[in-house]
Design a protein around this motif. Structure first.
Motif, short mmCIF file in Angstrom:
data_model
loop_
_atom_site.label_atom_id
_atom_site.label_comp_id
_atom_site.label_asym_id
_atom_site.label_seq_id
_atom_site.Cartn_x
_atom_site.Cartn_y
_atom_site.Cartn_z
N THR A 1 4.93 -0.29 -3.04
CA THR A 1 4.37 -1.30 -2.14
C THR A 1 4.58 -2.74 -2.60
OG1 THR A 1 2.17 -1.17 -3.15
CG2 THR A 1 2.62 0.31 -1.28
N THR B 1 0.78 -5.66 0.32
CA THR B 1 -0.04 -5.53 1.53
C THR B 1 0.85 -5.44 2.76
OG1 THR B 1 -0.21 -7.92 1.93
CG2 THR B 1 -1.87 -6.93 0.48
N VAL B 2 0.28 -4.92 3.85
CA VAL B 2 1.00 -4.87 5.12
C VAL B 2 1.37 -6.30 5.53
CG1 VAL B 2 0.80 -4.32 7.57
CG2 VAL B 2 -0.06 -2.70 5.86
N THR C 1 5.02 -2.22 6.72
CA THR C 1 4.36 -2.03 8.02
C THR C 1 3.13 -1.11 7.94
OG1 THR C 1 5.85 -0.21 8.58
CG2 THR C 1 6.48 -2.44 9.32
N SER C 2 3.03 -0.32 6.90
CA SER C 2 1.88 0.57 6.75
C SER C 2 1.76 1.01 5.29
CB SER C 2 2.06 1.81 7.64
OG SER C 2 1.02 2.74 7.41
N ILE C 3 0.52 0.96 4.78
CA ILE C 3 0.25 1.41 3.42
C ILE C 3 -0.98 2.31 3.47
CG2 ILE C 3 -0.36 0.74 1.07
CD1 ILE C 3 0.96 -2.00 1.63
N ALA C 4 -0.84 3.50 2.92
CA ALA C 4 -1.94 4.45 2.81
C ALA C 4 -1.87 5.06 1.41
CB ALA C 4 -1.82 5.53 3.88
N SER D 1 1.25 7.26 1.50
CA SER D 1 2.49 6.87 2.19
C SER D 1 2.68 5.36 2.21
CB SER D 1 2.51 7.42 3.62
OG SER D 1 1.50 6.80 4.39
N PHE D 2 3.92 4.98 2.49
CA PHE D 2 4.30 3.57 2.60
C PHE D 2 5.44 3.49 3.60
CE2 PHE D 2 6.85 -0.06 0.60
CZ PHE D 2 6.09 -1.05 1.20
N ASP D 3 5.32 2.59 4.59
CA ASP D 3 6.35 2.42 5.61
C ASP D 3 6.90 1.00 5.58
OD1 ASP D 3 6.15 5.03 6.72
OD2 ASP D 3 4.34 4.41 7.78
N HIS E 1 10.37 5.43 5.12
CA HIS E 1 9.08 6.07 4.90
C HIS E 1 9.07 6.74 3.54
CE1 HIS E 1 5.34 8.15 5.85
NE2 HIS E 1 5.90 9.27 5.42
#
Length: 153
Positions: free
Chosen positions: A25, A53-54, A74-77, A80-82, A98
């Motif tokens: 990230t 951060t997103v 675009t997405s962080i969990a 996962s990371f997008d 992804h």
């Protein structure tokens, strides 16, 4: 309906997901493991937003081999990371990246997927180049380097 080309590779890293995720990230961290580092020693890098951060982004501009483009988180969990990936050189393209982190005991399986819409240009390029092998080799190299960086930390 858009047709996509998908390239995917995976590796098991001897670390929990929460130790791996920051290496993904934080675009500043990619310098240590990205398979494309070193393709241009004079590569120009620009970072924007809050790293990790997103909305954070990384823009590069390099020689013919490195090309130019932007990656935006675009997405962080936790698992996962997008990333939205946009090349401007040597050709224009848009892709989705992804990373999935799947805990397997004390280790984590990291799956790196690159999904690109099939365009007329990519179809022509695909006639002379095996994209899965070409990009897949880079993903394998990057995952091996990520494993080395995380496990040696």
């Amino acid at each position: 309906m858009t047709e996509y080309g998908i390239v995917e590779r995976s590796i098991v890293i001897d670390a929990p997901a929460d130790r791996i995720l920051p290496h993904l990230t934080s675009f500043h961290s990619w310098v240590a493991w990205s398979p494309w580092e070193g393709t241009d020693p004079e590569l120009k890098r620009t970072y924007a937003g809050t790293d990790g951060t997103v909305g954070a982004s990384y823009e590069w501009d390099g020689n013919r081999k490195a090309g130019a483009g932007t990656m935006t988180a675009t997405s962080i969990a936790p698992d996962s990371f997008d990333v939205a990936l946009s090349f401007t050189r040597p050709f224009r393209s848009q892709s989705l990246v992804h990373f999935a982190l799947d805990p397997t005991g004390a280790s984590t399986k990291v799956v790196w997927t690159l999904k690109s819409p099939k365009t007329a240009m990519s179809r022509i390029f695909g006639l002379v180049m095996n994209m899965d092998k070409l990009i897949g080799n880079d993903l394998d190299k990057g995952l091996a380097q990520l494993k080395r960086v995380v496990e040696s930390a």
